[in-house]
Design an enzyme around this catalytic site. Sequence first.
Site, short mmCIF file in Angstrom:
data_model
loop_
_atom_site.label_atom_id
_atom_site.label_comp_id
_atom_site.label_asym_id
_atom_site.label_seq_id
_atom_site.Cartn_x
_atom_site.Cartn_y
_atom_site.Cartn_z
N GLY A 19 -19.05 -3.79 47.52
CA GLY A 19 -18.63 -5.18 47.60
C GLY A 19 -17.72 -5.53 46.42
CG PHE A 20 -15.91 -9.41 46.28
CD1 PHE A 20 -14.53 -9.37 46.40
CD2 PHE A 20 -16.65 -10.03 47.28
CE1 PHE A 20 -13.89 -9.93 47.49
CE2 PHE A 20 -16.02 -10.60 48.37
CZ PHE A 20 -14.64 -10.55 48.48
CB VAL A 85 -29.36 3.48 48.45
CG1 VAL A 85 -30.36 3.61 47.32
CG2 VAL A 85 -28.02 4.06 48.05
CD GLU A 176 -14.74 -21.91 54.15
OE1 GLU A 176 -14.20 -22.18 53.06
OE2 GLU A 176 -15.18 -20.78 54.44
CG ASP A 306 -24.02 -12.44 46.41
OD1 ASP A 306 -23.36 -13.03 45.53
OD2 ASP A 306 -23.76 -12.54 47.63
#
Length: 436
Positions: A19-20, A85, A176, A306
């Site tokens: 991810g980011f 994992v 959104e 996160d």
Amino acid sequence: MKISLPTTHLPRVLIIGGGFGGIMLAKSLRNQPFQVVMFDRHNYHTFQPLLYQVATGGLEPDSIAFPLRKMFARQRNFIFRVAEVQRIDPEQRTVHTSIGEVSYDYLVIATGSYTNFYGMADLNAHAMSMKTIPEALDLRSMILQHFEAAHQERLVEERDQLMEFIVVGGGPTGVETAGALAELKRHVLPHDYPELDLRRMEIHLIESGGELLGAMSDKSSSDAKKALEDMGVHVWLSTRVTSYDGEVVTTDIGQTFESATVIWAAGIKGCTIEGLAPEAQDRGGRFAVDAYNRVRGHERIFAVGDVALMRTEAYPNGHPQVAPVAMQQGTWLAANLLSLAKGAPLKPFEYFDKGTMATIGRNRAVIDFGKLHLKGLIAWLGWMFVHLLYLIGTRNKLVVFTNWIWSYFTYDKGTRLIIRPFRRQTQLRSPEPAKT
């Protein structure tokens, strides 16, 4: 069975998750004295902020995904494996995966988060979540299939149920998504389904708190609410969904909705991995980390994004679970790992809040940056620019920008395709998702 990796004299940094946070950490360690190994259950990075546009037909999934191997093709100290994992063994400094086990010198958990249904099994079974590309495609197919079914349905009650959409959660994703559905109703669906009375299509946005976009300013919250209501969305504040059986949504205020589509955007939970000390766990399924992103009770294990909860004076409940936090933590941790290797002191993480934004629809968005508040066209253009800036890959930027320009001038969304018909599973989703 051990995973075959190139032998090296360099310390190994093992990153779980593409991810980011994971990709920024790996990029920041390019040409540094580490062997960087990354595991992810997918071979691509997903730009999650635009998943709702895939779900509502605005973009194709390949425009918001980028192959991880291609991203790091020229980084010689980087190794990637597709794997799930399963468990961490901190005593042996090994990680057990679906393809074998591997040792590490430093472990970084960047597994992100998954949808949190707060223990409500019926919502888990029947509501639609939107955290991955497959889930976004399922939602797109379901929406289009329901309109196809409504087109054939003779009973008004059944037809209305197929055309009633419930979005749960008034954060950026919920706002959104509701706005995107309203634009479909206004500009697109009347041309696709001229025989349907689209005036009977209803969109409800349900938020348990007293305002939308709770992390933003009161001005942005009220502006977003007004914009959605102007677009025909019914906004329900201080209302909590208590159950959904696939047909009827029940709330704590006694209001019920008959709907075939409930989109759950009401909460997320950190995607943790088994094997760490009990004291490593904190609220929201996140790992407790210190100011250096080190997991509590584990000297060589770190967490970013996160899945990490860092309590500070400014953020007593942890930083917001958004991409900028993960990206900054990934870059910061890379610098600290270099300091560790040199025996230099570590620097505590400091989050620079670049602002918060949400789009509502065509020419409608809100932005908070410190005391500055923007709305309307200028905020919408700002939202587009920032998302294009952070999107990975020149091709993806061009494809997304072209799609947005096309949609703006034609009032059309060109990807209303049922590529794989959605069939709801009868069993519940696993309470714990497959690990990254």
